[in-house]
Design an enzyme around this catalytic site. Structure first.
Site, PDB file in Angstrom:
ATOM      1  CG  HIS A  18      45.947  37.826  38.793  1.00 53.38           C
ATOM      2  ND1 HIS A  18      46.647  36.656  38.982  1.00 53.38           N
ATOM      3  CD2 HIS A  18      44.908  37.781  39.664  1.00 53.38           C
ATOM      4  CE1 HIS A  18      46.055  35.930  39.918  1.00 53.38           C
ATOM      5  NE2 HIS A  18      45.000  36.582  40.355  1.00 53.38           N
ATOM      6  CE  LYS A  42      42.143  30.614  48.608  1.00 54.20           C
ATOM      7  NZ  LYS A  42      41.860  31.379  47.391  1.00 54.20           N
ATOM      8  NE  ARG A  91      38.058  34.720  39.202  1.00 51.48           N
ATOM      9  CZ  ARG A  91      38.845  34.064  40.017  1.00 51.48           C
ATOM     10  NH1 ARG A  91      39.832  33.351  39.535  1.00 51.48           N
ATOM     11  NH2 ARG A  91      38.651  34.094  41.306  1.00 51.48           N
ATOM     12  CB  SER A 129      46.057  31.243  40.931  1.00 50.03           C
ATOM     13  OG  SER A 129      46.252  32.552  40.468  1.00 50.03           O
TER      14      SER A 129
HETATM   15  P1  ADP Z   1      42.531  35.813  46.457  1.00 48.13           P
HETATM   16  O1  ADP Z   1      42.924  34.441  46.818  1.00 48.13           O
HETATM   17  O2  ADP Z   1      42.744  36.852  47.485  1.00 48.13           O
HETATM   18  O3  ADP Z   1      41.152  35.860  45.834  1.00 48.13           O
HETATM   19  P2  ADP Z   1      43.712  35.862  43.856  1.00 48.13           P
HETATM   20  O4  ADP Z   1      45.116  36.094  43.486  1.00 48.13           O
HETATM   21  O5  ADP Z   1      43.151  34.501  43.566  1.00 48.13           O
HETATM   22  O6  ADP Z   1      43.594  36.237  45.367  1.00 48.13           O
HETATM   23  O7  ADP Z   1      42.792  36.944  43.173  1.00 48.13           O
HETATM   24  C1  ADP Z   1      42.906  38.292  43.472  1.00 48.13           C
HETATM   25  C2  ADP Z   1      41.740  39.011  42.847  1.00 48.13           C
HETATM   26  O8  ADP Z   1      41.833  38.890  41.440  1.00 48.13           O
HETATM   27  C3  ADP Z   1      40.367  38.471  43.234  1.00 48.13           C
HETATM   28  O9  ADP Z   1      39.456  39.537  43.334  1.00 48.13           O
HETATM   29  C4  ADP Z   1      39.998  37.590  42.095  1.00 48.13           C
HETATM   30  O10 ADP Z   1      38.585  37.504  41.926  1.00 48.13           O
HETATM   31  C5  ADP Z   1      40.648  38.329  40.935  1.00 48.13           C
HETATM   32  N1  ADP Z   1      40.971  37.447  39.839  1.00 48.13           N
HETATM   33  C6  ADP Z   1      41.658  36.289  39.848  1.00 48.13           C
HETATM   34  N2  ADP Z   1      41.738  35.726  38.635  1.00 48.13           N
HETATM   35  C7  ADP Z   1      41.051  36.568  37.815  1.00 48.13           C
HETATM   36  C8  ADP Z   1      40.715  36.533  36.417  1.00 48.13           C
HETATM   37  N3  ADP Z   1      41.059  35.519  35.644  1.00 48.13           N
HETATM   38  N4  ADP Z   1      40.004  37.563  35.949  1.00 48.13           N
HETATM   39  C9  ADP Z   1      39.624  38.575  36.760  1.00 48.13           C
HETATM   40  N5  ADP Z   1      39.869  38.657  38.064  1.00 48.13           N
HETATM   41  C10 ADP Z   1      40.572  37.665  38.588  1.00 48.13           C
END
Ligand code: ADP
Length: 160
Positions: A18, A42, A91, A129
């Site tokens: 992030h 979630k 990703r 995450s």
């Molecule tokens: P959500 O559950 O809404 O997808 P996340 O917090 O898991 O929320 O992710 C928010 C955004 O950040 C999403 O677009 C996700 O693809 C992106 N994201 C999460 N982890 C990574 C990472 N390691 N590298 C790049 N983008 C990421």
């Protein structure tokens, strides 16, 4: 007019992936609002204020970045903020289908809003995450995946 983008997500918790994305977005946009989704299905392990606090701490050195939370539809939130760009991360190919569906649904609901996809450094391309929480719950050392200030609260929360 300064150009602003919203980066929405659950950030439960914020990972180095992030942060990588926020850093890239901050190079393109004058302002980046990191928006923590409150009504998340979630069942997050951290409350919304906790997630906001961790993000604020870990992004305070990145120019133009602010952190907020929102409830409900991200496009409605974007309208109230008068912002027409959403940032999402891609990703792996596996992200593509979900992100593609979501971006096109959002576009149907709000034609004025564009989703911009950014790719993280390949070092974080596998990081999520969800997997991080699973690994940490099983006792893995996750220090290389999360900011320093997130390590301790993550360990403590998963120990319960
Ligand atoms: P959500 O559950 O809404 O997808 P996340 O917090 O898991 O929320 O992710 C928010 C955004 O950040 C999403 O677009 C996700 O693809 C992106 N994201 C999460 N982890 C990574 C990472 N390691 N590298 C790049 N983008 C990421």
């Amino acid at each position: 007019m300064p150009k602003t983008a919203i980066y929405p997500g659950s950030f439960d918790p914020v990972t180095n992936g992030h942060i990588d994305l926020i850093t890239r977005a901050a190079r393109i946009f004058d302002k980046v609002i990191v928006a923590v989704a409150h009504n998340y299905h979630k069942k997050p392990i951290f409350t919304t204020p906790e997630r906001v606090k961790m993000l604020k701490e870990t992004t305070k050195g990145i120019k133009g970045v602010t952190v907020e939370s929102f409830e409900g539809l991200v496009i409605e939130y974007a309208h109230t903020k008068k912002v027409n760009v959403l940032i999402r991360g891609l990703r792996m190919i596996s992200d593509f289908e979900y992100e593609f569906q979501m971006a096109l649904t959002n576009r149907r609901l709000a034609q004025d809003i564009e989703t911009v996809f950014l790719m993280p450094s390949e070092s974080y391309a596998f990081l999520s995450s969800t997997l991080l929480k699973e690994a940490a719950a099983l006792g893995a050392d996750v220090s290389q995946f999360v900011p320093k200030s997130v390590e301790k609260p993550l360990k403590e929360r998963l120990r319960r």
